[in-house]
Design a protein around this motif. Structure first.
Motif, mmCIF file in Angstrom:
data_model
loop_
_atom_site.group_PDB
_atom_site.id
_atom_site.type_symbol
_atom_site.label_atom_id
_atom_site.label_comp_id
_atom_site.label_asym_id
_atom_site.label_seq_id
_atom_site.Cartn_x
_atom_site.Cartn_y
_atom_site.Cartn_z
ATOM 1 N N THR A 40 0.832 -1.222 0.000
ATOM 2 C CA THR A 40 0.000 0.000 0.000
ATOM 3 C C THR A 40 0.859 1.262 0.000
ATOM 4 N N GLU A 41 2.135 1.114 0.390
ATOM 5 C CA GLU A 41 3.010 2.290 0.477
ATOM 6 C C GLU A 41 3.902 2.468 -0.754
ATOM 7 N N HIS A 42 3.905 1.494 -1.651
ATOM 8 C CA HIS A 42 4.875 1.527 -2.759
ATOM 9 C C HIS A 42 4.499 2.582 -3.802
ATOM 10 N N SER A 43 5.476 3.378 -4.202
ATOM 11 C CA SER A 43 5.154 4.503 -5.093
ATOM 12 C C SER A 43 4.844 4.053 -6.525
ATOM 13 N N ASP A 44 5.266 2.852 -6.930
ATOM 14 C CA ASP A 44 4.937 2.380 -8.284
ATOM 15 C C ASP A 44 3.506 1.845 -8.382
ATOM 16 N N ILE A 45 2.899 1.597 -7.250
ATOM 17 C CA ILE A 45 1.536 1.040 -7.230
ATOM 18 C C ILE A 45 0.544 2.205 -7.201
ATOM 19 N N LYS A 46 -0.303 2.257 -8.228
ATOM 20 C CA LYS A 46 -1.151 3.440 -8.391
ATOM 21 C C LYS A 46 -2.483 3.329 -7.660
ATOM 22 N N ALA A 47 -2.920 2.130 -7.366
ATOM 23 C CA ALA A 47 -4.224 1.975 -6.713
ATOM 24 C C ALA A 47 -4.219 0.680 -5.915
ATOM 25 N N ILE A 48 -5.040 0.665 -4.869
ATOM 26 C CA ILE A 48 -5.174 -0.547 -4.049
ATOM 27 C C ILE A 48 -6.642 -0.975 -4.042
ATOM 28 N N ALA A 49 -6.879 -2.197 -4.519
ATOM 29 C CA ALA A 49 -8.207 -2.797 -4.400
ATOM 30 C C ALA A 49 -8.143 -3.738 -3.210
ATOM 31 N N PHE A 50 -8.929 -3.454 -2.194
ATOM 32 C CA PHE A 50 -8.824 -4.196 -0.940
ATOM 33 C C PHE A 50 -10.171 -4.789 -0.552
ATOM 34 N N VAL A 51 -10.150 -6.047 -0.138
ATOM 35 C CA VAL A 51 -11.333 -6.689 0.436
ATOM 36 C C VAL A 51 -10.932 -7.194 1.811
ATOM 37 N N GLY A 52 -11.642 -6.765 2.836
ATOM 38 C CA GLY A 52 -11.293 -7.206 4.187
ATOM 39 C C GLY A 52 -12.061 -6.418 5.218
ATOM 40 N N GLU A 53 -11.509 -6.348 6.405
ATOM 41 C CA GLU A 53 -12.214 -5.710 7.521
ATOM 42 C C GLU A 53 -12.206 -4.191 7.393
ATOM 43 N N SER A 54 -13.220 -3.573 7.955
ATOM 44 C CA SER A 54 -13.326 -2.109 7.881
ATOM 45 C C SER A 54 -12.130 -1.436 8.553
ATOM 46 N N SER A 55 -11.697 -1.987 9.697
ATOM 47 C CA SER A 55 -10.585 -1.339 10.407
ATOM 48 C C SER A 55 -9.300 -1.434 9.572
ATOM 49 N N THR A 56 -9.104 -2.531 8.837
ATOM 50 C CA THR A 56 -7.929 -2.645 7.969
ATOM 51 C C THR A 56 -8.031 -1.635 6.829
ATOM 52 N N GLY A 57 -9.241 -1.457 6.307
ATOM 53 C CA GLY A 57 -9.448 -0.482 5.231
ATOM 54 C C GLY A 57 -9.018 0.900 5.672
ATOM 55 N N SER A 58 -9.380 1.254 6.902
ATOM 56 C CA SER A 58 -9.020 2.598 7.329
ATOM 57 C C SER A 58 -7.505 2.716 7.524
ATOM 58 N N ARG A 59 -6.865 1.623 7.971
ATOM 59 C CA ARG A 59 -5.403 1.643 8.092
ATOM 60 C C ARG A 59 -4.755 1.800 6.700
ATOM 61 N N ILE A 60 -5.303 1.084 5.729
ATOM 62 C CA ILE A 60 -4.730 1.139 4.372
ATOM 63 C C ILE A 60 -4.869 2.546 3.782
ATOM 64 N N MET A 61 -5.993 3.179 4.084
ATOM 65 C CA MET A 61 -6.183 4.537 3.572
ATOM 66 C C MET A 61 -5.073 5.458 4.112
ATOM 67 N N ALA A 62 -4.754 5.300 5.400
ATOM 68 C CA ALA A 62 -3.698 6.129 6.005
ATOM 69 C C ALA A 62 -2.336 5.761 5.411
ATOM 70 N N GLN A 63 -2.082 4.463 5.249
ATOM 71 C CA GLN A 63 -0.790 4.027 4.688
ATOM 72 C C GLN A 63 -0.602 4.530 3.258
ATOM 73 N N GLY A 64 -1.701 4.608 2.518
ATOM 74 C CA GLY A 64 -1.608 4.993 1.107
ATOM 75 C C GLY A 64 -1.615 6.497 0.899
ATOM 76 N N ALA A 65 -1.899 7.251 1.963
ATOM 77 C CA ALA A 65 -2.040 8.709 1.799
ATOM 78 C C ALA A 65 -0.775 9.387 1.266
ATOM 79 N N PRO A 66 0.416 9.069 1.783
ATOM 80 C CA PRO A 66 1.603 9.787 1.281
ATOM 81 C C PRO A 66 1.833 9.614 -0.217
ATOM 82 N N THR A 67 1.425 8.479 -0.788
ATOM 83 C CA THR A 67 1.615 8.285 -2.237
ATOM 84 C C THR A 67 0.297 8.509 -2.998
ATOM 85 N N LEU A 68 -0.685 9.113 -2.328
ATOM 86 C CA LEU A 68 -1.966 9.467 -2.965
ATOM 87 C C LEU A 68 -2.612 8.277 -3.684
#
Ligand code: NAD
Length: 503
Positions: free
Chosen positions: A232-260
């Motif tokens: 989720t943090e890698h700059s070459d990855i442009k988007a994350i499609a995630f299926v899982g728990e809501s709390s993990t989703g919110s963590r992923i959103m924060a992890q992905g924020a620096p690379t938009l």
């Protein structure tokens, strides 16, 4: 030999190679262990036996996979859609050829009953065929004429994407996420769930056998907090499609924020099945039972809250208890089994902890509420009655074969209860009053609502949730909206006036 013993023997023959070699990553077309050589064990929830060692990857493995996906992207994006379509259809053919192997491995790794998993492989193949057909129109756009310009729109694939999947029905869900990404022209790094890595590996192998170019689909195993986070943090990855728990989703959103990162989330649910006294109660009963006790209740769209009108509640719950106590819990490879074990001890502990929670909160355990057998992570299908909607068993996603029954008196109360949850994935409504169905479907906060039906998936329709249940939609063209960028191009029709500065 019984069907069960025959299935066990066939399974053993498929597992042998994983036991020898372990489950490796597949990066840039090559099978490889984690760079630092670490592994973790995957075990069967049926008897806790060891299945295989799995590559325990970290940031360096994700980096290698993301670089491979980036390098492969231009050629995959520019490959004629008809060629991509052929490869995706070939993947579907190979899934069908190996459907038995996939089903048996999925059952053993996850505890799901064969009666449901035998179809999961075929549904996975259908996902590939559906998006193979759509590949040729993925770039289609609109023509929006203005007085001075012929404006056209087209869509282009966003680039390498990360796909992170959960342990429930992992094979089907992986196909559901990966097929549209490939059809759109994206390349993929897939991080499957650590509890169920087996069929993700088979699927990636199939894709390469089908002729997918190296680097287009990379598989990296590992833990969420290591490999998942790095993806989720890698700059070459442009988007994350995630299926899982809501709390993990919110963590992923924060992890992905620096690379938009663009994110697509399919998250948890606490879905109501609302039964009015004018409904076809026999069908409502069948559907309510199916939607919570099939797939071991480990299903995001499960109808885990029964809202039942008080005029019929006693009779409806009595029939429910009888049927729930009859559900056949057993070995997942026995074709007669309706419910297998829960995925893992960690999840078993979570689900069974709610038996005490229900008692403490004042609900009644009308069926189940106990472990089944001494080995493996089996529980009895469970029903809580006399529950209130604000109890924890009515608000939290238990994600097991556990139904909480809550009574209502009229339509307004049913609606209030249905919406009084953080989640909003699905709702199931049982009534023969058409106007009431129209009013309620208009006001229920859910991404998907079925009226007088269980969840019947139709691939061209949008799939996804509102509130804490998700962001974005899958299915049909909606999948392409996520995996592609809109592009506008304006062609001047004539010599329109261009403002002249400094003239
Ligand atoms: P989970 O959130 O624990 O894990 C899902 C995936 O995320 C795993 O691959 C895990 O390794 C990874 N992960 C964990 N932490 C991460 C992090 N910090 N960064 C990146 N990745 C991370 O979910 P689960 O327990 O595997 O699955 C069950 C959940 O999935 C339930 O809540 C269920 O409702 C939900 N689900 C939703 C849908 C849907 O369509 N809405 C479908 C299936 C499952």
């Amino acid at each position: 030999m019984s069907d069960l013993n025959q299935n066990i023997e066939t399974l053993k023959s498929h597992l042998a190679r994983f036991q020898d070699r372990g489950i490796e990553n597949l990066i840039d077309g090559s099978s490889c262990p984690a760079i630092d050589g670490q592994t973790f064990a995957t075990t069967s929830p049926v008897d806790e036996s060891h299945i295989a060692h799995v590559a325990r990857s970290g940031a360096a493995d994700i980096d290698a996979a993301a670089r491979a996906a980036r390098a492969a992207f231009p050629a995959w994006r520019d490959m004629p859609a008809l060629e991509r379509k052929k490869i995706l259809n070939r993947i579907a053919d190979l899934i069908v050829e190996r459907a038995e192997e996939i089903a048996l491995c999925e059952c053993w790794d996850t505890g799901q009953a064969l009666r449901f998993m035998s179809k999961a492989a075929l549904r996975g193949a259908e996902n590939f065929r559906f998006f193979a057909d759509k590949a040729t129109s993925a770039r289609d756009g609109q023509q929006l004429q203005s007085p001075t310009l012929m404006n056209v729109t087209t869509r282009v694939p966003i680039g390498p994407v990360g796909i992170i999947t959960p342990w429930n029905t992992p094979f089907m869900l992986s196909t559901w996420k990966i097929a549209p990404a490939l059809a759109a022209g994206c390349t993929v790094v897939h991080k499957p769930a650590e509890f169920s890595p087996l069929t993700a590996r088979i699927l990636a192998e199939i894709a390469h056998e089908a002729g997918l170019p190296d680097g287009v689909w990379n598989l990296v195993n590992g833990m969420g907090e290591d490999a998942g986070k790095a993806l989720t943090e890698h700059s070459d990855i442009k988007a994350i499609a995630f299926v899982g728990e809501s709390s993990t989703g919110s963590r992923i959103m924060a992890q992905g924020a620096p690379t938009l990162k663009r994110v697509h989330f399919e998250l948890g649910g606490k879905n109501p099945v609302i039964v009015f006294d004018d409904a076809d109660l026999d069908r409502a009963l069948d559907a309510a039972i199916f939607m919570i006790y099939s797939l071991n209740g480990e299903r995001c769209t499960s109808s885990s809250r029964l809202l039942v009108q008080d005029s019929i509640a006693d009779a409806f719950e009595a029939k429910l208890v009888e049927r729930v106590n009859n559900i056949r819990v057993g070995h997942p490879l026995d074709p007669n089994t309706e419910m297998g074990p829960l995925i893992h001890k960690v999840h078993f502990d979570k689900v069974t902890s709610y038996f005490d929670t229900a008692r403490e909160d004042g609900a009644v355990i009308a069926a189940g509420g106990t472990r089944h057998g001494d080995t493996g992570w089996f529980v009895r299908p469970t029903l809580f009655t006399q529950a209130q909607n604000d109890m924890r068993v009515a608000q939290e996603e238990i994600f097991g074969p556990v139904l909480t029954s809550i009574r209502f008196s009229d339509e307004q109360e049913a609606l209030t209860l249905a919406n009084a949850t953080d989640y909003g994935l699905t709702a199931y409504l049982w009534t023969n009053d058409l106007s009431r169905a129209m009013r309620l479907t208009n006001s229920i906060e859910a991404g998907m609502i079925w009226v007088n039906s269980e969840n019947v998936r139709h691939l061209p329709t949008p799939f996804g949730g509102v509130k804490a249940s998700g962001i974005g939609r899958d299915g049909g063209d909606w999948s392409f909206e996520f995996y592609m960028e809109q592009k506008h191009i304006g062609f001047a029709i004539g010599q329109h006036k261009i403002p002249r500065l400094g003239a």
